[in-house]
Scaffold this active site. Sequence first.
Site, PDB file in Angstrom:
ATOM      1  N   LYS A  79       0.844  -1.198   0.000  1.00 23.64           N
ATOM      2  CA  LYS A  79       0.000   0.000   0.000  1.00 23.64           C
ATOM      3  C   LYS A  79       0.876   1.244   0.000  1.00 23.64           C
ATOM      4  O   LYS A  79       1.919   1.282   0.671  1.00 23.64           O
ATOM      5  CB  LYS A  79      -0.920  -0.030   1.219  1.00 23.64           C
ATOM      6  CG  LYS A  79      -1.968   1.083   1.252  1.00 23.64           C
ATOM      7  CD  LYS A  79      -2.886   0.915   2.451  1.00 23.64           C
ATOM      8  CE  LYS A  79      -3.912   2.017   2.537  1.00 23.64           C
ATOM      9  NZ  LYS A  79      -4.827   1.865   3.702  1.00 23.64           N
ATOM     10  N   SER A 154      -9.630   2.035   2.786  1.00 19.26           N
ATOM     11  CA  SER A 154      -8.718   2.763   1.912  1.00 19.26           C
ATOM     12  C   SER A 154      -7.704   1.877   1.188  1.00 19.26           C
ATOM     13  O   SER A 154      -7.027   2.323   0.271  1.00 19.26           O
ATOM     14  CB  SER A 154      -7.955   3.814   2.731  1.00 19.26           C
ATOM     15  OG  SER A 154      -7.147   3.185   3.727  1.00 19.26           O
ATOM     16  N   SER A 178     -10.042  -0.536   6.954  1.00 16.04           N
ATOM     17  CA  SER A 178      -9.473  -0.311   5.624  1.00 16.04           C
ATOM     18  C   SER A 178      -8.772  -1.508   5.009  1.00 16.04           C
ATOM     19  O   SER A 178      -8.376  -1.462   3.853  1.00 16.04           O
ATOM     20  CB  SER A 178      -8.496   0.872   5.661  1.00 16.04           C
ATOM     21  OG  SER A 178      -9.198   2.053   5.936  1.00 16.04           O
TER      22      SER A 178
END
Length: 482
Positions: A79, A154, A178
């Site tokens: 990420k 996210s 997330s």
Amino acid sequence: MDLLNLTAHELSAAIKSGETTATEAMEAVLKQIESSESEINAYVTVDKEAALAKAKKADEDIKSGKLTGPLAGVPVAIKDNMCTKDMLTTCSSKILSNFVPTFSSEAVIKLEEAGAVVIGKTNMDEFAMGSTTETSFYGATKNPRNTEHVPGGSSGGSAAAVAANEAFAALGSDTGGSIRQPAGYCGVVGLKPTYGTVSRYGLIAYGSSLDQIGPLTKDVTDCALILDAIAGKDNKDSTSIGREKYNFADSLVDDVKGMKIGIPRDYFGEGLDPEVKEAVLKAAKVLEEKGAIVEEFDLSLVDYAIPTYYTIAAAEASSNLERFDGVKYGHRAAEYDGLHNMYKKTRSEGFGPEVKRRIMLGSFVLSSGYYDAYYLKALRVKALIKKAFDEAFAKYDVILGPVAPTTAPKLGSSLADPIKMYLSDIYTISVNLASLPGISLPCGKASNGLPIGLQLIGDCYREDNIIRAAYAYECARGEIKF
């Protein structure tokens, strides 16, 4: 051999047995990225040359016996809010669009030491603020199961990359769901460990008391193996916790006989899609048939979780994002008049609408006259939520429920109504407020063809219970085709 459909541990076994190589696996992933990335947009950065060079080095280390673990040679994605040495790390924002760290986050270092090979950095909601991966400066990521829908957020880029076979596994971060929510939306497995289990060193902070790094994978086994690799005490992170036992793979046992599973009635009321409810309760029935003791109970304070979470998270975000001012690193406005004007113009240009919204909310709840009324009150409610879970775990080993009220919404629908987007986190945020571990895995497919996610929550430091329950369910369920 269809390399892309292998799980991470299956691929590593095939590499070590000589059936394939890490280089061939990386080439297959890069080819898949090339063919589907224009539609999915799961990545912000793909370093093809470095990835292939590292895969070649992994092959040499495997051949020499230096790398022997269950993740050796496996291509993984990271990420874009975890620092990676000499690789762009943007948090999917304009303000960090030119930031190249001089060090890597501890979780990335540990994953590479286990033999995994980094492909690149995945798209995300800007500074992890969002539930759909639509607030990214680099454009929205799309759900590989249906590209008209969001992948969740996210960590939507990480979930989408795994679901689209653009990575064998990925790291995400979970502040209020997330990891688990995008895993549920994309039909993959995502695990958020107990707070402090994985070092946050090198993770660009959103809400420091809530953030935790964890894996997104194709199955529960890969989740446990990656958590084994990245967990551990880190002296560079003051919130990192030393634990007596870290071997999470030991919990991969197909046996839930006698396990007590609680189902909160509060999670199955108004607002939950009937298809999601049916699939989750059917999953509970599967575990009950395998010998688990399943009961319904009342979990109080569910209605207070969302306002509590957004008050605390926004307050911490407003403090954490003060450092992005155009002075030391990142974007700086081209034209300005004096230092204060430079701050103002840089931050106005560099932050997107959702980030600005949360900075303003956080600044407000921390301001004089409102600190006691909002922020301190939220901290008290957080303590009460933790107490409610403590009481529940005095009776149950695992709490079972949905990941989200519905399947993945259509692109654009959530951004049009931010409050609706915030409400989609109702089943995940309490886990972060109480510092608990939680895992999401697919439990069905809705009539629209989209995945439905099952969430299993454990007591602090009891990842073993949720991994065991998830693995047992996965063994009984078999593969779900999307």
